[in-house]
Motif scaffolding. Structure first.
Motif, PDB file in Angstrom:
ATOM      1  N   CYS A 160       0.819  -1.213   0.000  1.00 59.98           N
ATOM      2  CA  CYS A 160       0.000   0.000   0.000  1.00 59.98           C
ATOM      3  C   CYS A 160       0.849   1.258   0.000  1.00 59.98           C
ATOM      4  O   CYS A 160       0.904   1.973  -0.987  1.00 59.98           O
ATOM      5  CB  CYS A 160      -0.909  -0.059   1.228  1.00 59.98           C
ATOM      6  N   GLY A 355      -3.884   5.215   1.999  1.00 54.12           N
ATOM      7  CA  GLY A 355      -5.029   4.358   1.755  1.00 54.12           C
ATOM      8  C   GLY A 355      -5.811   3.961   2.987  1.00 54.12           C
ATOM      9  O   GLY A 355      -6.984   4.317   3.162  1.00 54.12           O
ATOM     10  N   GLN A 356      -5.178   3.199   3.863  1.00 51.82           N
ATOM     11  CA  GLN A 356      -5.918   2.632   4.978  1.00 51.82           C
ATOM     12  C   GLN A 356      -6.103   3.664   6.080  1.00 51.82           C
ATOM     13  O   GLN A 356      -5.353   4.635   6.188  1.00 51.82           O
ATOM     14  CB  GLN A 356      -5.182   1.406   5.518  1.00 51.82           C
ATOM     15  N   ARG A 609      -9.955  -0.435  -7.352  1.00 52.66           N
ATOM     16  CA  ARG A 609     -11.066  -0.416  -6.411  1.00 52.66           C
ATOM     17  C   ARG A 609     -12.374   0.119  -6.985  1.00 52.66           C
ATOM     18  O   ARG A 609     -12.377   0.781  -8.010  1.00 52.66           O
ATOM     19  CB  ARG A 609     -10.680   0.488  -5.247  1.00 52.66           C
ATOM     20  N   LEU A 615     -10.836  -2.916   0.199  1.00 56.13           N
ATOM     21  CA  LEU A 615      -9.712  -3.848   0.190  1.00 56.13           C
ATOM     22  C   LEU A 615     -10.150  -5.274  -0.129  1.00 56.13           C
ATOM     23  O   LEU A 615     -10.811  -5.498  -1.122  1.00 56.13           O
ATOM     24  CB  LEU A 615      -8.954  -3.739   1.517  1.00 56.13           C
TER      25      LEU A 615
HETATM   26 MO   LIG Z   1      -3.880   0.415   0.547  1.00 57.43          MO
END
Ligand SMILES: [Mo]
Ligand SMILES: Nc1nc2c(c(=O)[nH]1)N[C@H]1C(S)=C(S)[C@@H](COP(=O)(O)OP(=O)(O)OC[C@H]3O[C@@H](n4cnc5c(=O)[nH]c(N)nc54)[C@H](O)[C@@H]3O)O[C@H]1N2
Ligand SMILES: Nc1nc2c(c(=O)[nH]1)N[C@H]1C(S)=C(S)[C@@H](COP(=O)(O)OP(=O)(O)OC[C@H]3O[C@@H](n4cnc5c(=O)[nH]c(N)nc54)[C@H](O)[C@@H]3O)O[C@H]1N2
Ligand code: SF4
Length: 722
Positions: A160, A355-356, A609, A615
């Protein structure tokens, strides 16, 4: 809807016995502000509402955010530990029985100790993730090194954020995902966004993007697909996947050639300009166009717009980072800001779309194979010494650096690693080259998986431990701006589930290492130790107390002490983090993707995505609304390409690469290049696109090339599809 009107509406629908818990979304790095609605009679979460006063997202949420609360009391929650009885059923949901925590812990301790006695400490490994609070991420690093005493720990950030981290470290000497706060973005004059499907992946950034255009500013987007944001862009640079380095070099060349540089800034605050100027000379608009497939006039116009803009922000995401030259791509796009001096002042800078949820904090505090808390390095004896003092171990006891996430899986395959403690990641869906990954998991002697649902990866486990969702524990996360924020607990853990930090404290006791963990009785105890462990590192969180986070709407790191308000803008003093205080302009020769199309595999496959899933999909595929909106993956194909293959919309085709195959419905769309196909990756088992992806790694970040490989489509007999 107006704010006041909105509040009237929600006040009317509020339950009579209801309290609100102020928190943030469980999913992406935007960390939208929300209130969880809790029934005070049952003490259960019953709903959600947006938080208008949160400065970053001001009441905005996406379809995942508004349904996130449905995870907590979902029927699929794991309520007790599971022990595998039938090992022949590994890789399936079957063959487990429920067990007590004591029994599960005893079994894990016995197996881990036996493996280490026979094969050495490093026969065990930890694979983790960053949907966890900073406190959990920190403790997982300590648990691996102090309780399990293994060198092998790494995490899903390798898939990521590691290329962004590598590029920022090289260019700036520090890795904070954004050099400026998001609340500046709408006030800039030009946004240059590469490889980010912003409208689907960071949807609550979009109102700021539109605001730039509404104020007369410009939007430039580089993406092989005409995503929603590309559609509204002033310039859409529709490049071939894997050719960003040429595009960035080509634009840099034009900025230099046409006098858009800031010579004083270059002279005083950077190194490497002359060498880079020489290198990019060959990237004329024609040559750049030849490599990227983008027309020369678009390249020229993009350089002109970015060059002329008084203020501009360069932004990017996994589209440029998940490549074998992801780190180079990051530095190459960062070069644009450095030669023009559009950094180190408000409304200017460089940002990756982390991202996360805790993609930023989780990479700073010791889950990466070579890092310790505060972004300290395991290879630096002084750094090791500092952390050892907090942990109470000697430097000799500190394990050496391990290897990256995918390389750990390779070591499972060759039996160097025999045991695995997996938490907060679902690599049996999300890692590249799935046939290999699944075989490697089967090859393990003993595997533990902590999750709150039985994930595809848990199907390979010998013991499954029920963890809690984000709403059943408290702690901090660091959003995509580098702002440390507070997640609050809305409900007690469901069934017998436990937060990961508590599992690790209890397991450490069974492993005979309790003395280093037993003082940690609450999440706050972990937070206090964690702040201390980060103190003095460049990702210094020491001054980010929970009280300060509450008072100031979050705290940007670095934040050194109680008095320090934190650092929303990086480099305002024009001091970069390299020893000489200068940033590095990088001369980066073009390299093609690891796998180029050929006669046998003539198409370029890229993956990514959709707005409805998150995810590996283990969380969102269980939420009815999200599942209804996007029940299965598909392959995007351009109409002309479809014609060439004689395939129709919604027909099922076989898509295959050198590594594997899968069967997908065709989605015919003009929003993709003719030479490229796209598949979203949120699905498991035989539907996983990672059966096909290439595990070629970036030499610096060890990030797999999820974004480009060679593929072919085969027409099969049309099945019952309509
Ligand atoms: Mo990610
Ligand atoms: N809805 C949703 N939102 C999410 C997530 C999610 O799973 N679902 N996950 C979160 C996480 S962890 C992450 S990392 C982020 C990811 O956020 P993004 O990086 O924005 O998402 P992706 O879809 O992986 O890829 C972005 C874009 O890169 C383009 N692309 C592909 N190849 C190339 C290339 O070679 N060059 C360029 N310039 N572009 C290319 C794709 O067409 C795609 O539109 O999203 C976060 N937000
Ligand atoms: N083809 C392709 N593959 C990709 C990508 C791509 O663009 N294309 N993107 C990559 C990227 S950017 C990323 S970030 C990875 C992510 O891939 P994964 O790491 O697999 O991500 P998740 O689906 O979030 O997995 C997290 C798992 O942990 C559980 N979980 C959530 N919170 C917690 C917690 O607090 N504790 C515990 N114990 N469990 C928890 C969830 O239920 C879920 O099963 O995928 C990568 N894979
Ligand atoms: S998934 Fe991301 S954008 Fe959507 S509500 Fe959650 S934090 Fe916000």
């Amino acid at each position: 809807m107006q704010r006041d009107k909105f509040f009237k509406v929600i006040e009317n629908v509020r339950h009579p016995n209801e309290k609100l818990i102020k928190t943030h979304c469980s999913y992406c790095g935007m960390q939208c502000g929300m209130n969880l609605r809790v029934d005070t009679k049952t003490n259960k979460i019953i709903g959600v509402e947006p938080r208008y006063e949160w400065p970053v997202t001001v009441g905005k949420m996406c379809p995942k955010g508004v349904t996130a609360y449905q995870q907590t009391n979902h029927k699929d929650r794991l309520l007790r530990p599971l022990i595998r009885e039938d090992t022949s059923l590994k890789g399936t949901k079957e063959g487990f029985r429920e067990a007590s925590w004591d029994e599960a812990y005893d079994l894990i301790a016995r197996k881990f100790k036996a493996l280490q006695a026979e094969f050495g400490k490093d026969s065990l490994s930890v694979f983790s993730g960053v949907s966890m609070t900073n406190e959990k991420c920190y403790l997982t690093g300590k648990f691996a090194r102090v309780a399990m005493q293994t060198r092998y720990i790494d995490y899903n950030g390798r898939f990521c954020m590691s290329s962004a981290a590598g590029g920022f470290l090289r260019s700036f000497g520090v890795d904070r995902g954004s050099t400026l706060p998001w609340t500046d973005l709408h006030e800039t004059d030009c946004l240059f966004i590469a490889g980010s499907n912003t409208a689907e992946c960071h949807p609550t950034s979009m109102f700021r993007v539109w605001a730039v255009q509404e104020r007369g500013g410009y939007l430039i987007v580089a993406d092989p697909r005409e995503t929603p944001i590309a559609r509204r862009a002033d310039i859409h640079l529709d490049l071939r996947p894997g050719t960003d380095l040429a595009l960035a070099n080509g634009i840099l060349h034009l900025l230099i050639e046409n006098g858009y540089t800031d010579p004083e800034f270059i002279e005083q605050h950077t190194n490497g300009f002359e060498e880079t100027k020489e290198l990019v000379k060959e990237f004329t608009p024609e040559k750049t166009s030849e490599i990227t497939g983008v027309s020369p006039d678009k390249i020229i116009r993009a350089a002109e717009i970015y060059g002329k803009a008084p203020n501009a922000v360069v932004m990017f995401a996994r589209g440029i980072e998940q490549q074998v030259k992801g780190v180079d791509n990051v530095s190459a796009y960062t070069n644009l800001a450095l030669v023009t001096g559009k950094i180190g002042r408000p409304k200017c800078g460089v940002a990756t779309f982390t991202g996360q949820g805790n993609g930023q904090g989780g990479r700073e505090h010791g889950q990466k194979s070579d890092l310790l808390p505060g972004y300290r390095k395991l290879t630096n004896p002084k750094h090791v010494e500092e952390v050892c003092q907090v942990w109470g171990i000697t430097p000799e006891e500190m394990p050496k650096p391990g290897v990256s996430a995918y390389e750990m899986i390779e070591l499972m395959m060759n039996k160097t690693i025999k045991g695995l403690y997996l938490l907060c990641s679902n690599p049996a869906v999300s890692a590249p080259n799935q046939n290999f990954v699944r075989a490697a998991f089967k090859n393990l002697d003993f595997m533990v998986c902590a999750d709150f649902y039985l994930s595809e990866s848990a199907e390979y486990a010998d013991v499954v431990l029920p963890a809690v969702t984000w709403s059943e524990d408290e702690g901090t996360v660091t959003n995509l701006e580098g702002r440390i924020i507070k997640i609050n607990k809305a409900q007690e853990p469901l069934g017998e589930s436990k937060p990961d930090w508590q599992i690790q404290v209890e397991l450490a006791e069974r492993l005979g290492r309790g003395q280093y963990f037993r003082h940690l009785k609450t999440a706050r105890d972990v937070a206090d130790e964690f702040r201390l462990a980060s103190k003095g590192g460049y990702a210094d969180y020491y001054g980010a107390t929970w009280d300060k986070i509450e008072k100031q709407d979050g705290v940007f790191w670095p934040c050194k002490d109680e008095k320090d308000p934190g650092t929303p803008h990086m480099f305002l003093d024009k001091k970069f983090y390299h020893p000489d205080g200068k940033a590095k302009i990088c001369a980066l020769p073009y390299r093609p993707p690891a796998e180029e199309p050929c006669e046998q595999y003539p198409l370029r496959l890229t993956t990514g995505r959709v707005v409805y899933h998150y995810l590996s999909g283990n969380q969102t595929r269980r939420i009815p609304f999200l599942r209804d909106m996007c029940p299965e993956p598909y392959v995007e194909v351009h109409p002309e390409t479809a014609k060439r293959y004689g395939i129709e919309h919604e027909e099922v085709v076989r898509l295959y690469t050198r590594r594997g195959e899968s069967f997908y419905k065709v989605k015919i769309t003009e929003a993709i290049r003719k030479d490229t196909v796209f598949v979203p990756y949120h699905f498991g088992h035989e539907k996983s696109i990672n059966l096909l992806t290439n595990a070629a790694l970036d030499p610096i970040s060890r990030m797999p090339e999820f974004k480009a490989c060679a593929a072919e489509i085969e027409r099969i007999a049309v099945r019952e599809v309509r």
